[in-house]
Design an enzyme around this catalytic site. Sequence first.
Site, PDB file in Angstrom:
ATOM      1  N   LYS A   1       0.832  -1.204   0.000  1.00 14.47           N
ATOM      2  CA  LYS A   1       0.000   0.000   0.000  1.00 14.47           C
ATOM      3  C   LYS A   1       0.871   1.261   0.000  1.00 14.47           C
ATOM      4  O   LYS A   1       0.532   2.257  -0.642  1.00 14.47           O
ATOM      5  CB  LYS A   1      -0.943  -0.011   1.197  1.00 14.47           C
ATOM      6  CG  LYS A   1      -2.050  -1.055   1.121  1.00 14.47           C
ATOM      7  CD  LYS A   1      -2.993  -0.910   2.301  1.00 14.47           C
ATOM      8  CE  LYS A   1      -4.167  -1.867   2.190  1.00 14.47           C
ATOM      9  NZ  LYS A   1      -3.749  -3.266   2.316  1.00 14.47           N
TER      10      LYS A   1
ATOM     11  N   GLU B   1      -3.361   6.533   7.866  1.00 19.38           N
ATOM     12  CA  GLU B   1      -4.081   7.520   7.058  1.00 19.38           C
ATOM     13  C   GLU B   1      -5.099   8.245   7.919  1.00 19.38           C
ATOM     14  O   GLU B   1      -5.536   7.733   8.962  1.00 19.38           O
ATOM     15  CB  GLU B   1      -4.825   6.840   5.901  1.00 19.38           C
ATOM     16  CG  GLU B   1      -3.940   6.191   4.867  1.00 19.38           C
ATOM     17  CD  GLU B   1      -4.765   5.467   3.806  1.00 19.38           C
ATOM     18  OE1 GLU B   1      -5.956   5.179   4.077  1.00 19.38           O
ATOM     19  OE2 GLU B   1      -4.225   5.197   2.732  1.00 19.38           O
TER      20      GLU B   1
ATOM     21  N   HIS C   1     -14.170  -3.635   9.230  1.00 20.87           N
ATOM     22  CA  HIS C   1     -13.413  -3.252   8.033  1.00 20.87           C
ATOM     23  C   HIS C   1     -13.482  -4.318   6.942  1.00 20.87           C
ATOM     24  O   HIS C   1     -12.652  -4.322   6.031  1.00 20.87           O
ATOM     25  CB  HIS C   1     -11.946  -2.949   8.374  1.00 20.87           C
ATOM     26  CG  HIS C   1     -11.784  -2.000   9.509  1.00 20.87           C
ATOM     27  ND1 HIS C   1     -12.236  -0.702   9.457  1.00 20.87           N
ATOM     28  CD2 HIS C   1     -11.245  -2.155  10.737  1.00 20.87           C
ATOM     29  CE1 HIS C   1     -11.970  -0.104  10.605  1.00 20.87           C
ATOM     30  NE2 HIS C   1     -11.381  -0.964  11.394  1.00 20.87           N
TER      31      HIS C   1
ATOM     32  N   ARG D   1      -5.878  -8.977  -7.962  1.00 22.87           N
ATOM     33  CA  ARG D   1      -6.455 -10.318  -7.990  1.00 22.87           C
ATOM     34  C   ARG D   1      -7.940 -10.204  -8.292  1.00 22.87           C
ATOM     35  O   ARG D   1      -8.484  -9.097  -8.410  1.00 22.87           O
ATOM     36  CB  ARG D   1      -6.286 -10.993  -6.619  1.00 22.87           C
ATOM     37  CG  ARG D   1      -6.832 -10.134  -5.474  1.00 22.87           C
ATOM     38  CD  ARG D   1      -6.846 -10.853  -4.156  1.00 22.87           C
ATOM     39  NE  ARG D   1      -7.074  -9.970  -3.026  1.00 22.87           N
ATOM     40  CZ  ARG D   1      -8.251  -9.507  -2.628  1.00 22.87           C
ATOM     41  NH1 ARG D   1      -9.347  -9.808  -3.312  1.00 22.87           N
ATOM     42  NH2 ARG D   1      -8.358  -8.730  -1.566  1.00 22.87           N
TER      43      ARG D   1
END
Length: 630
Positions: free
Chosen positions: A118, A202, A237, A294
């Site tokens: 990421k 973040e 999440h 993917r």
Amino acid sequence: MSTISRLLVANRGEIACRVMRTARALGLETVAVYSEADRQALHVHEADQALPLGGTKPADSYLRIERILEAARRSGAQAVHPGYGFLSENAGFARACEDAGLIFLGPPASAIEAMGSKSAAKRLMEAAGVPLVPGYHGEAQDLETFRQAAERIGYPVLLKAAAGGGGKGMKIVEDEGELAEALASAQREAQAAFGDARMLVEKYVLRPRHVEIQVFADRHGHCLYLNERDCSIQRRHQKVVEEAPAPGLSAELRRAMGEAAVRAAQAIGYVGAGTVEFLLDERGDFFFMEMNTRLQVEHPVTEAITGLDLVAWQIRVAQSEPLPITQAQVPLHGHAIEVRLYAEDPDGGFLPASGSLRLYREPAPGPGRRVDSGVREGDAVSPFYDPMLAKLIAWGESREEARLRLLAMLGETRVGGVKTNLAFLRRVLGHPAFAAAELDTGFIARHQAALLPPRPALSEAFWQAAGRAWLAQLPTQGRDDDRHSPWAAGSGLRLGLPATVSLHLCCSGEDRRLSLRLPTDAAPPAIRQGELLYVEWEGETLAVSAFDPIASAEAAHAHSGGLSAPMNGSIVRVLVSVGQAVEAGTPLVVLEAMKMEHSIRAATAGTVTALNCREGDLVGEGAVLVEVQD
């Protein structure tokens, strides 16, 4: 042009079964691999060949690259499909397949490396001018670095595993006091799930929508976006409900997001199926989150609105065939909604559940209905893997038609033996805000009172209905060659015998003595499985049994003064010692199950009097781990 005639699926569960279904339709032979826990699993049964990997935990089975390559060599497979999760976004695995002369049904290792981290992906997108959520994606991983970054960004912040997805290694941190513990726990989860403990942080964007773009690229430089999906309904999440197209998106916004996703894919030389995920705010601004290199869990809703088979495209692209259509030819017909049926306890914080599927009945097939599952009645739900049992997908000419069709499918689904989110899914789809497409990632928290209502004590009406069902479902003790014969009835009037029957039944931790008049009628729908009777009541399937006083006394004794495991799992940390004084809420033990960590905390202040577990132990649901005296 490379030719594939035999395909090994390096995965398990519903995705392995789904890949095999398309492979067979294209005339390919299929090869399954399995862990010790999956020896009798459905994907093993459905493959033409099946080879063992050994072990039970992912690290000892589905994450062992050398064992998967050896299985491919022994089976004669020319290609490997990684599914999703496990090694699907592992660049080392993609490269190892290539080095072994195998066709990897995914992007090049270089593309996985570019987007698999990421942090690296954020830097790539920043250089390309794609808008990003403020955050820190650097190499330094010490607590002080994250503390300074969080202070600069402003709380609340979101910690995320740099190498992962699916909610693993992800924690919301509300203030600085929570940061150290959350960071350590997220790093452990990330290491266990992905073999990589690196994190990023973040700004936690309030009330965002999670909108993602399905992209597909061939080996000839062509790349398309196949519309978008809204995946905003999430818990822990992880996505629960997905739909396509995203409600309320204008054609201009769809094009802008789609073209940005294609640019991202082309920038890294992407090949195959991939998903670029964005946060979409209320003003219509979107921010790059990550790219999943993917096939996604939710790909069936894209297939439903386009009429395309994405696995078939993966197989053809891997054989160097060009994409069969242009961007202008991408279809968009109707609306599709998918829900994920999980073995979990919504009333207990959505903790994963494990056990035996004593009852498992899927909805009837029909137009606009699809079920992708990897289990059968009687299967064991292991604590070592993701707890998803199946995906239910409905398509309709309109969103409302799809919603109502999916509600009907959920109403026909029956699961017993493990706790599931079935009733919760019905409440989500039936909620007026969902029907009105008022979607964002805070949906479940905002409507918690309606979606997760307190479970009341079972009503007298339920016990009377359960009693009638119990008597109606009693095994016949007379004639079994003529079901209409009065002598075949399991209950009813007998001359010279009492006109009432006494029962003592149990359900959901409660028990009730009943006296019922004979004959009984108007019994609710029920299914008998051995000593259990599964009764449909107010949208739920409840297990009813005869009261066992010995088992009840043993259970009460086992739980008195002890803190027990909420599910099967392994002990990763023991945080207290015998004789230690603890406050209410103090973490005592950390349990890992289904790739997530769960803290067992003291219910009240007291003193630890016994520790019944050690780090590394495998424990069963209900096992008393720690005893605390008030």
